[in-house]
Write an enzyme that holds these catalytic residues in place. Structure first.
Site, PDB file in Angstrom:
ATOM      1  N   GLU A  51       0.931  -1.232  -0.140  1.00 16.34           N
ATOM      2  CA  GLU A  51      -0.105   0.130   0.015  1.00 16.34           C
ATOM      3  C   GLU A  51       0.899   1.269   0.071  1.00 16.34           C
ATOM      4  O   GLU A  51       0.580   2.174  -0.519  1.00 16.34           O
ATOM      5  CB  GLU A  51      -0.998   0.110   1.276  1.00 16.34           C
ATOM      6  CG  GLU A  51      -2.071  -0.969   1.093  1.00 16.34           C
ATOM      7  CD  GLU A  51      -1.544  -2.330   1.749  1.00 16.34           C
ATOM      8  OE1 GLU A  51      -2.531  -3.304   1.605  1.00 16.34           O
ATOM      9  OE2 GLU A  51      -0.505  -2.652   2.143  1.00 16.34           O
ATOM     10  N   PHE A 113     -12.026  -6.888  14.088  1.00 16.72           N
ATOM     11  CA  PHE A 113     -11.022  -7.007  13.234  1.00 16.72           C
ATOM     12  C   PHE A 113     -10.589  -6.075  12.084  1.00 16.72           C
ATOM     13  O   PHE A 113     -11.460  -5.619  11.310  1.00 16.72           O
ATOM     14  CB  PHE A 113     -11.275  -8.626  12.606  1.00 16.72           C
ATOM     15  CG  PHE A 113     -10.208  -8.935  11.623  1.00 16.72           C
ATOM     16  CD1 PHE A 113      -8.763  -9.288  11.955  1.00 16.72           C
ATOM     17  CD2 PHE A 113     -10.490  -9.005  10.382  1.00 16.72           C
ATOM     18  CE1 PHE A 113      -8.094 -10.121  11.203  1.00 16.72           C
ATOM     19  CE2 PHE A 113      -9.325  -9.481   9.387  1.00 16.72           C
ATOM     20  CZ  PHE A 113      -8.360 -10.012  10.000  1.00 16.72           C
ATOM     21  N   GLN A 114      -9.347  -5.735  11.947  1.00 17.23           N
ATOM     22  CA  GLN A 114      -8.838  -4.798  11.139  1.00 17.23           C
ATOM     23  C   GLN A 114      -9.301  -3.391  11.391  1.00 17.23           C
ATOM     24  O   GLN A 114      -9.491  -2.498  10.247  1.00 17.23           O
ATOM     25  CB  GLN A 114      -8.795  -5.201   9.700  1.00 17.23           C
ATOM     26  CG  GLN A 114      -7.832  -6.450   9.466  1.00 17.23           C
ATOM     27  CD  GLN A 114      -7.612  -7.005   7.825  1.00 17.23           C
ATOM     28  OE1 GLN A 114      -8.605  -6.660   7.052  1.00 17.23           O
ATOM     29  NE2 GLN A 114      -6.656  -7.403   7.779  1.00 17.23           N
ATOM     30  N   LYS A 163     -17.823  -0.261   5.587  1.00 17.34           N
ATOM     31  CA  LYS A 163     -17.937  -1.321   4.587  1.00 17.34           C
ATOM     32  C   LYS A 163     -19.690  -1.189   4.458  1.00 17.34           C
ATOM     33  O   LYS A 163     -20.033  -1.503   3.145  1.00 17.34           O
ATOM     34  CB  LYS A 163     -17.740  -2.660   5.073  1.00 17.34           C
ATOM     35  CG  LYS A 163     -17.881  -3.782   4.007  1.00 17.34           C
ATOM     36  CD  LYS A 163     -17.437  -4.978   4.448  1.00 17.34           C
ATOM     37  CE  LYS A 163     -17.832  -6.020   3.455  1.00 17.34           C
ATOM     38  NZ  LYS A 163     -16.914  -7.315   3.552  1.00 17.34           N
ATOM     39  N   MET A 480      24.619   8.560   2.727  1.00 16.98           N
ATOM     40  CA  MET A 480      24.452  10.313   3.453  1.00 16.98           C
ATOM     41  C   MET A 480      24.941   9.771   4.843  1.00 16.98           C
ATOM     42  O   MET A 480      25.501  10.589   5.606  1.00 16.98           O
ATOM     43  CB  MET A 480      23.058  10.594   3.310  1.00 16.98           C
ATOM     44  CG  MET A 480      23.188  12.271   3.774  1.00 16.98           C
ATOM     45  SD  MET A 480      24.429  13.196   2.634  1.00 16.98           S
ATOM     46  CE  MET A 480      23.484  13.377   1.283  1.00 16.98           C
TER      47      MET A 480
END
Length: 572
Positions: A51, A113-114, A163, A480
Site C-alpha cells: 500500500e 478485526f482490522q 463497509k 549519506m
C-alpha cells in the site's frame, strides 16, 4: 434519476471527477468497491504489491501531471501502510486523495478485526479528512476531497468509508455535484495589488537581487511566468530541491540549486544579496542553515499561496499571499508600467561578482582511474537522455548527485521526496509516471538501501509493462549516513554498511526484467546507452561506485548560507 449502490457511487464519482488511474490493494472492507471496479471500464485500477507503493505511485502521477493521484486501500494495516506516503505528499504539498475502507459503521469503536481510526491517525499529515456516514453523501464527499486536494496549497485528503456504506444491495439517487462550496475555505485567487506594487519598487531599485524559486512555482504551473520575470529583470535565479526545472537549468542566469548541498555560487549569491524574491518557497532548514545568520543584508519579498508559510521561518519584509501565477502576472504588468529603470551599473557589477563565484564550478569533483564516481553516473544518464527524461529518486547521496548533475530545463520532470525524505519513494513514483507517459524516458535513480524498501514493485512493473530504467548507484552503504559519520562522528560507522546485499542483476531477472552490472568507468556509457535502447523492457542497472565519495558542497552546521565544505579538505 440514476440509482446506485454506495460502492458504485465511489467508482462513478471518481470517473466523473476525471480520474484515470486508481493505485490500490484490495481487502475485506473494500470488496464491495472492488466489485464495482470490476463492473466498469472508465477508471483503470493498478494492483500494487504494498500500500505504501500505491501512495507513492499516486504522488508521482500528481507531480508529473499536476492532477490529484488516487490510492485505494482496505482498513487496518492497509490504511496504516499508506501513512508514510501521505506524509510524503503532505510535506511537499502534493494533491492526493486516499480512499480507505473501514469496518461497518455499527462496529466502529469495538476493536473489530482490522479496525483503526484512520481519520485520527492521519490527521496531522492531511489537508483534510472525511468519515463517510451515509451512502448518499459519497458524491459530495468525493467532490469536496478533490477540490480541497488541488486548490489553495495542495495536499493529501483522506476519505474513510465503512463497509456497510458501500453495500451493493442498497441503492440511492446519484448525482455528482458540478460545484462545491466549503464553509470557511476560501483560498485567495490573487495577490494584494498594493503589496505587489511595493515589491516591484524594491525589485527595480535593488543592486544585488536574487530570485529564489521553490516547488510552489511547479505546483502553481507558473514556470513560464517565472522565466519571463527573470529575463525581464536580468537577475540571477536559484532553485530549491523541489523547484528544479521551474527555470531552465542550462540557462546562463541559473546559478544552481541552493541550500545544504547547493552550489557555492547560489549560496554565496543569496548571502551577499540585498534583495531576495522568494517565489513558492518556504525557507526550510535545508536552505537557510542558521536562520539568525541568513542573508543578513537582504530585504525579503515572499510570495506563497499559504499565509501560514510566510514569516514562519524567516521574516518577510513584503509578504504577498496568493497563487504564484496570478501574482507573477500582476508583477510583470506593474514592471512594464513602472516609472523608472534598474541601476544597470550596479547590476553589471553584481553579475561580475556572481560569475566570479561561478568560476569555482557549480558542482566539481575529482575523477579517478578505474573507480566509478556517482557523479559520472548522473552525467552519463543526462548525456544518454539528452536532459529530457522524467527522473525520480529515492533519498540519500544519489538524490543530491542527481539534483546537482542533471540539468532540468522543464518543470514536472524532477520527481523527488523533499520535505519528508522518503526512502522507497523512487521506484513507485517512476511507475506512476511511466504509466501515464509510456512513450517518455523515465529513470529511477536510487541506492542499494532505498531500492530494497519497495523493490517488490518490480512485480507490478512486469504485470503492467512499465518499461522504466532503474539506476542503482551502489556504494554498499547508507551513503549519506556514512558521510555524516565521517564528518561528525570520527568515521565511526555505526550500522551504515550494507553487508549482505543481493545480486541485483539476478534479482531483476527473477522478476522478469533485464539486469546490467557496471563496475568500470569505461563500461558506463555503453551500458547506459544499451539500457535506454531497450525500450520495451525494464532495465535494472546495478552500478558499483566509489564508497568513499562525499556530496559537496555541504553547508557547515549553524553557519550562514555561504559557510560551506567544498571538499573533504577545503571549506569557505
Amino acid at each position: 434519476m440514476e440509482l446506485l449502490s454506495g460502492a458504485d457511487m465511489v467508482v462513478r464519482s471518481l470517473a466523473d471527477e476525471g480520474v484515470e488511474y486508481i493505485y490500490g490493494y484490495p481487502g475485506g472492507a473494500l470488496l464491495h468497491v472492488y466489485d464495482a471496479i470490476f463492473r466498469q471500464k472508465a477508471v483503470t485500477h493498478i494492483l500494487v504489491r504494498h500500500e505504501q507503493a500505491a501512495t507513492h505511485m499516486a504522488d508521482g502521477y500528481a507531480r508529473a501531471t499536476g492532477k490529484p493521484g488516487v490510492a485505494l486501500v482496505t482498513s487496518g494495516p492497509g490504511a496504516t501502510n499508506t501513512i508514510t506516503g501521505i506524509a510524503t505528499a503532505y510535506m511537499d504539498s502534493i494533491p492526493m486523495v486516499v480512499i480507505s475502507g473501514q469496518v461497518p459503521s455499527t462496529f466502529i469503536g469495538t476493536d473489530m478485526f482490522q479496525e483503526v481510526d484512520m481519520v485520527g491517525i492521519s490527521r496531522p499529515i492531511v489537508k483534510h479528512s472525511f468519515l463517510v456516514k451515509k451512502a448518499e453523501d459519497i458524491p459530495e464527499v468525493i467532490r469536496k476531497a478533490f477540490h480541497l486536494a488541488q486548490t489553495g496549497r495542495p495536499g493529501p485528503v483522506v476519505v474513510d468509508i465503512p463497509k456497510d456504506i458501500t453495500d451493493l444491495t442498497k441503492k440511492y439517487e446519484y448525482k455528482y455535484p458540478e460545484k462545491v462550496k466549503i464553509r470557511s475555505y476560501n483560498p485567495p485567487a490573487k495577490g494584494h495589488n498594493g503589496q505587489i506594487r511595493k515589491a516591484v519598487e524594491l525589485l527595480m531599485k535593488a543592486r544585488r537581487p536574487v530570485i529564489y524559486a521553490g516547488g510552489g512555482v511547479v505546483l502553481g504551473q507558473a514556470s513560464e511566468l517565472l522565466t519571463e520575470l527573470v529575463k525581464k529583470l536580468d537577475v540571477p535565479v536559484t532553485n530549491t530541491l523541489n523547484g528544479l526545472g521551474s527555470f531552465p537549468g542550462s540557462d546562463r542566469q541559473f546559478v544552481g540549486m541552493l541550500g545544504m548541498h547547493g552550489s557555492y555560487c547560489a549560496n554565496k549569491a543569496m548571502h551577499e544579496s540585498d534583495l531576495i524574491l522568494a517565489v513558492g518557497a518556504r525557507f526550510d532548514d535545508r536552505v537557510t542553515n542558521n536562520t539568525e545568520k541568513f542573508c543578513p543584508n537582504a530585504k525579503i519579498i515572499h510570495i506563497d499561496i499559504d499565509p501560514a508559510s510566510i514569516s514562519k521561518n524567516v521574516v518577510a519584509d513584503i509578504p504577498i499571499v496568493g497563487p504564484v501565477d496570478a501574482v507573477l502576472e500582476n508583477m510583470l504588468a506593474q514592471i512594464d508600467e513602472y516609472q523608472g529603470s534598474q541601476d544597470s551599473v550596479a547590476l553589471a557589477e553584481w553579475w561580475a561578482s556572481v560569475d566570479s563565484w561561478r568560476e569555482k564550478g557549480l558542482f566539481t569533483y575529482e575523477k579517478s582511474d578505474g573507480i566509478l564516481k556517482p557523479q559520472q553516473v548522473i552525467e552519463s544518464l543526462y548525456q544518454v537522455t539528452k536532459g529530457d527524461a522524467f527522473v525520480t529518486t529515492d533519498v540519500g547521496q544519489h538524490q543530491m548527485f542527481a539534483a546537482q548533475h542533471y540539468r532540468f530545463n522543464k518543470p514536472n520532470r524532477w520527481i523527488s521526496s523533499g520535505g519528508l525524505g522518503t526512502m522507497g519513494y523512487g521506484l513507485p513514483a517512476a511507475m506512476g509516471i511511466k504509466l501515464s507517459f509510456p512513450e517518455e524516458q523515465v529513470a529511477c535513480v536510487t541506492g542499494e538501501g532505498s531500492i530494497q524498501m519497495n523493490i517488490q514493485e518490480l512485480s507490478t512493473c512486469l504485470q503492467y509493462d512499465l518499461h522504466l530504467k532503474v539506476i542503482n548507484i551502489n556504494n554498499q552503504a547508507l551513503g549519506m549516513v556514512r558521510q555524516w559519520q565521517d564528518m561528525q562522528y570520527d568515521s565511526r560507522y555505526s550500522h551504515s554498511y550494507m553487508e549482505s546485499l543481493p545480486d541485483f542483476v539476478k534479482l531483476a531477472e527473477s522478476y522478469g526484467h533485464v539486469g546490467i552490472r557496471v563496475t568500470r568507468p569505461e563500461d558506463l556509457l555503453p551500458a547506459m546507452e544499451k539500457a535506454f535502447s531497450l525500450k520495451d523492457r525494464l532495465v535494472f542497472m546495478d552500478i558499483q561506485v566509489d564508497p568513499d565519495e562525499h556530496v559537496y558542497p555541504m553547508q557547515i552546521k549553524d553557519g550562514g548560507m555561504c559557510d560551506l565544505w567544498l571538499s573533504k579538505t577545503e571549506r569557505t
